[in-house]
Enzyme design. Sequence first.
Site, PDB file in Angstrom:
ATOM      1  N   ARG A 174       0.837  -1.185   0.000  1.00  0.00           N
ATOM      2  CA  ARG A 174       0.000   0.000   0.000  1.00  0.00           C
ATOM      3  C   ARG A 174       0.876   1.241   0.000  1.00  0.00           C
ATOM      4  NH1 ARG A 174      -3.180  -2.489  -1.933  1.00  0.00           N
ATOM      5  NH2 ARG A 174      -5.295  -3.040  -1.315  1.00  0.00           N
ATOM      6  N   GLU A 225      -2.873   7.278  -6.206  1.00  0.00           N
ATOM      7  CA  GLU A 225      -2.618   6.130  -7.070  1.00  0.00           C
ATOM      8  C   GLU A 225      -1.575   6.442  -8.143  1.00  0.00           C
ATOM      9  OE1 GLU A 225      -3.582   2.146  -8.328  1.00  0.00           O
ATOM     10  OE2 GLU A 225      -4.158   3.261  -6.548  1.00  0.00           O
ATOM     11  N   HIS A 236       1.125   0.025 -10.054  1.00  0.00           N
ATOM     12  CA  HIS A 236       0.189  -0.767  -9.237  1.00  0.00           C
ATOM     13  C   HIS A 236      -0.373  -1.950 -10.030  1.00  0.00           C
ATOM     14  CE1 HIS A 236      -3.125  -0.707  -5.899  1.00  0.00           C
ATOM     15  NE2 HIS A 236      -2.517  -1.877  -6.026  1.00  0.00           N
TER      16      HIS A 236
END
Length: 348
Positions: A252, A281, A303
Amino acid sequence: MNAQRVLYTDPAWLVADGRQDLSLATVERDVLGDGVELLTAPHEDGRYVLTDDRLLERAAGADALVVYRCQVTDALLDAAGDGLRVVVRQGVGVDNLNAGLLAERGLPGFNVPDYCVDEVAVHTSALALALERHVVPQHVTLTGGTFDIYAGGAPRRVSRRTLGIVGFGRIGRAVARKLGTFYGQVLVYDPYIGRDLAEGYGARTVDTLEELLAESDLVTLHCPLTPGTEGLIGEAELRTMKSDAFLVNAARGKLIDPEALGKALDEGTIAGAGLDVFAPENPNQDPRWKPVLDHPHSVFTSHRAFLSEEAEASSRRRVAELVRDALAGDPALLAGRVGRVLPDGAAR
C-alpha cells in the site's frame, strides 16, 4: 419482480483502449444471470468518475456494491439505500472498504485476499532483483548508446545478504519462499504472528521493526494499511536502514512517507527503492513523489503487482459468486468464506 441491481463502481477490466465496453462483463453475466442489472460509475476521458453526484445516482437502489479503488463512504451507502445487502472489494486490500462503517450499518463486507498471492510475490521479487542487479541504470545506459558493464555500479553477492520482510501474511510468506531463496538470511517482523511460524519458511522473527531495518540489506513491505501502519516508513525508519539497502513496496502506498523517502534517496541514506504502489494512485499527480521518481537507481511500476490473466479471471468470478450468494439470501452460502472483513479492518 424488478431486476436486482449490482453496481461495480470502477471495474478496470471493462475498459479497453481507454473506453468502457460493457460487453466485456462476460464472467459477471455468466455467474449472476439475466435477472441482475449490472451498473458502473460514469466513465469519461479514460477514467471512472467517482467524485461527484453521478456515482451516487448510479448507486441508488443497489442490492450489492462492488468496489475496486473507490472508497466506501456514508454518502455511497446512503445513496444505495436500505435494500443494500453486501459490499465486496474486488481485491486484497480492505482500507477502502471502511469496515467500521459497514459494521455500524450491519452490512457484510468481503475482500478476495488470496487470488494474487503468486503474482505479488513474483512482482516483489522482480523489483528486488532489478535493484540488486542494477537493471534500470544498465538499461538506460545501453539504450542511450553506451556499452558499460559498470553502469550503476557493481552488484553485490546476494547470497551473503539479508532480506527483511515486514508483514508475514499470505504474500509475505510467499515472498520468503520465492525471493528468500536468493538471500543468505531472511528476517521477519510481524507482531501478530508467533515467533516460530517464520522458521517454517526458512526465516527468523525479530522483535522490532527497528531491528529488522538495521540488519536487512533489502526490506520489503507486506502489511495491510491501517491507522497503525500508515506512514510506517518515515524519516526515522529510513535513517535506521543501511546506506546500501533497498526498500521495496508492493503493498500500500501510504505505508511510506514520500517526502522522507525522496530525501533519503537524494541524500544517499538508502541506495534505492522498488515501488508498485503510491498515494495518490498516480504519483505524477503529487509533487512529493517527484524526487523519488527521479532517482536513477530505483524502479517503479503502476500498481500492477497483482495482475495476470489468471488472477483477474479468478477475482472476477469469485466476486461475482460472492454477490450471487449474498443476493440469494441464504447465510449458509456465505458461511466460512475466506475474506470476510471484520469491524477492525482485519480479514478472516
